[in-house]
Design a protein around this motif. Structure first.
Motif: not given
Length: 336
Positions: A88-114
């Motif tokens: 929740r501390l990150l909500v509204g923030r622009r972030v660099a993020t990635g994915a290794q073992t879950s669905d990745g970034t080539w989508a409109e939304y992704l879930v990532a570890p905080a």
């Protein structure tokens, strides 16, 4: 964006097999994922394409996921929801993020570890935010590994690549001598324009002799090899006794080839290097997080040559594969 405004479905690129052909990557509708307790939901602005993505699409990378899956190892976006207090501390923030073992970034939304999201300062544009993780952290991590292993000079291949250009910058900043190996004359001029002092053309007839002489002159006992194949053995053979080759890529798509006598009688070594493994050690991750943003501020930007909507993903992959040193391509959601 409030939780009520998050749509139920999204457009995503879905990888269905490892044949690496247009039908293997399909733009589909998928449910928008929901973040778990230590995760956040990111609305993707742009996603990068790296050699590791091409390997993943061929089933050749170090991680695999059940198919179908969404590819993409890094991107930039805005955190729009969180599954726990940390997120929740990150909500509204622009972030660099990635994915290794879950669905990745080539989508409109992704879930990532905080904890895997890096908030970006306003001065870092979206295209650089999409390229903030893999290449800058790899360049710094290779240098940090070699320095930590006691090496005082290095060679690196594919030196006109994004990682290669960043290593030129690190070499100058840290006063760590490097020999930059490229394949085309135009790349020699490119790197010299960036301030590289020692640039060798691997297609020259006397390349191996020059590499041997210069590596001994500089005592370059480390090599960062993105090519593999015969190049790994050329590097190993040319360097001084006790040298070490860190293989971090396989652009040649060929097995490493080297003379066992270099290992047996010269005390030389070949080892693999993987960013994900490097960052598992907290001390290394902290050093990288402290150093990479400063390097970006000093001009260590990733060259970007094009943005492609998800609907033209295959065109983007084809363009990138044809000439990776020309710059990165980004994948972005199609306009609504």
């Amino acid at each position: 964006m409030s939780v009520a405004e998050i749509p139920a479905t999204m457009r995503a690129l879905e990888m269905r097999d490892t044949k690496f052909e247009p039908g293997s990557l399909v733009l589909v509708d998928r449910p928008v994922p929901k973040p778990g307790p230590s995760e956040v939901l990111v609305r993707v602005i742009a996603a990068n394409v790296n050699p590791s993505d091409l390997m993943f699409l061929r089933g050749m990378y170090g991680v695999s996921r059940p198919l179908p899956t969404v590819p993409g190892f890094e991107g930039v976006g805005v955190v729009v929801a969180a599954g726990g207090a940390l997120g929740r501390l990150l909500v509204g923030r622009r972030v660099a993020t990635g994915a290794q073992t879950s669905d990745g970034t080539w989508a409109e939304y992704l879930v990532a570890p905080a904890l895997g999201c890096i908030p970006l300062r306003d001065r870092i544009p979206d295209d650089q935010g999409a390229s903030f993780l893999v290449n800058p952290f790899s360049a710094w991590g290779l240098y940090d590994t070699a320095r930590g292993d006691g090496h005082r000079a290095a060679i690196h291949t594919a030196a006109a690549s994004a990682v290669g250009r960043m290593l030129v910058h690190i070499s100058k900043r840290e006063r760590f001598p490097m020999i930059h190996v490229v394949r085309r004359p135009a790349q020699v001029e490119l790197l010299r324009g960036l301030g590289a002092e020692h640039v060798l053309l691997s297609t020259d007839d006397d390349f191996q002799q020059k590499l041997h002489a210069l590596s001994h002159q500089l005592n370059a006992t480390a090599a960062f090899d993105a090519v593999a194949g015969p190049m790994s053995g050329m590097l190993l053979h040319a360097m001084p006794r006790g040298a070490e080759v860190y293989v971090y890529g396989a652009l040649s798509e060929a097995p490493c080839q080297f003379d066992p006598r270099d290992l047996i009688f010269q005390g030389k070594r070949v080892r693999g290097w993987w960013l994900a493994e490097f960052l598992r050690r907290p001390d290394r991750a902290v050093r990288a997080l402290a150093s990479v943003p400063a390097l970006y501020d000093e001009g260590m930007a990733t060259p970007i040559r094009g943005r492609y909507p998800f609907s033209k993903a295959w065109e983007a992959l084809t363009a990138y594969q044809a000439d990776m040193s020309a710059g990165k391509v980004l994948l972005v959601p199609d306009p609504k």
